[in-house]
Enzyme design. Sequence first.
Site: not given
Ligand code: NAD
Length: 335
Positions: A152, A230-232, A256, A261, A301, A303-304
């Site tokens: 992302i 938009t992560s967690r 988001d 949650e 929540h 975004a997906f």
């Molecule tokens: P991904 O696994 O492709 O990328 C995560 C990145 O974070 C990796 O490059 C990893 O090296 C890096 N990382 C790990 N620990 C770290 C730290 N301490 N500091 C900095 N970087 C660090 O994951 P993604 O597909 O890009 O998704 C990211 C997050 O988005 C998911 O883990 C999920 O929680 C969230 N997400 C949210 C939605 C939504 O609807 N809001 C949908 C999908 C995913």
Amino acid sequence: MPETILFLEREPWEQEFLKGKLNGTIRFSPETIDKIPSADLHDVTMLVTFIYSPITKDVLANIPQLKFIATRSTGYDHIDVKACRERHVVVSNVPTYGENTVAEHTMALLLSLSRKLVPSIERARRGDFRLDDLRGFDLKGKTIGIIGTGHIGTNVIRYAVAFDMKVIAYDPRQNNEFSQRLGFSYVTLDELLRQANIISLHVPLLPATMHLLNDAAFVKMKRGVIILNTSRGGIIDTKALVRALKAGIVAGAGIDVLEEECEIREERELLTDAFKQQCDLETVLANHILLNRENVIVTPHNAFNSQEALERILETTIDNVKAFLAGTPQNVVSR
Ligand code: NAD
């Protein structure tokens, strides 16, 4: 022998979408595996499933003809892969489906804040066309700090570059080929916090990332910074964010995901009845302290949640089944 596919935890739209896309006998069930009588499992050769169906050694024993499991999820904790290996059952997953989708939503949150879209739209709806307090800011030339440059984060970087923003990023696992190609630089977390006008989070929730943005992080930031999550939810200490908003360190936030949650393993869970029964997200949202702050925008929540992203989960699953049948399994997590 003709294949018998059992498609579990199906949503009505999925059954419609799959019409004519897979050969062989497909039996659809809205139920999880534990609700299927053993008599209905004896001829099943392939399972298409989701995370509420635990596939244990005992379950496998009830499906003697099983050769392949396609899970419509990224995670596969619900499947005993060791037991599958012993039984020579191949397992495939859906490694990605929403990287552009979540990145687009991130940009939507950013543009909503930068152009004050929510108050602008509300005001225009009321027939009030005054521009007082609606002045926004350009993205061009602003520094955006991306924390996490995985699927992302890299898409957000591409979109930010297209907006002529300066991009800096932090990730312990650096993608140097990508950073050279797109012309952005990796910096330390401290440098990112100090330099960015906008900070966007794209890391998984892990012990190391829990409350990554806390009081200590907010005090390092530039006054007037914009925060996007938009992560967690747990990656931001919500109380610290509220303090930083009150102190004027944070000028706006686009959120988001909320800290309170229920634990979410797969975003698609949010659309299922099983999840809605377990988790009362509506109350969490309705009472949330961030919700009524003018400079904070919260989405539920969501975004997906694009049609294309959800269809990609099914398309990848269909491809996984076809690849297995062709003798060239793909997206294999266990064989
Ligand atoms: P991904 O696994 O492709 O990328 C995560 C990145 O974070 C990796 O490059 C990893 O090296 C890096 N990382 C790990 N620990 C770290 C730290 N301490 N500091 C900095 N970087 C660090 O994951 P993604 O597909 O890009 O998704 C990211 C997050 O988005 C998911 O883990 C999920 O929680 C969230 N997400 C949210 C939605 C939504 O609807 N809001 C949908 C999908 C995913």
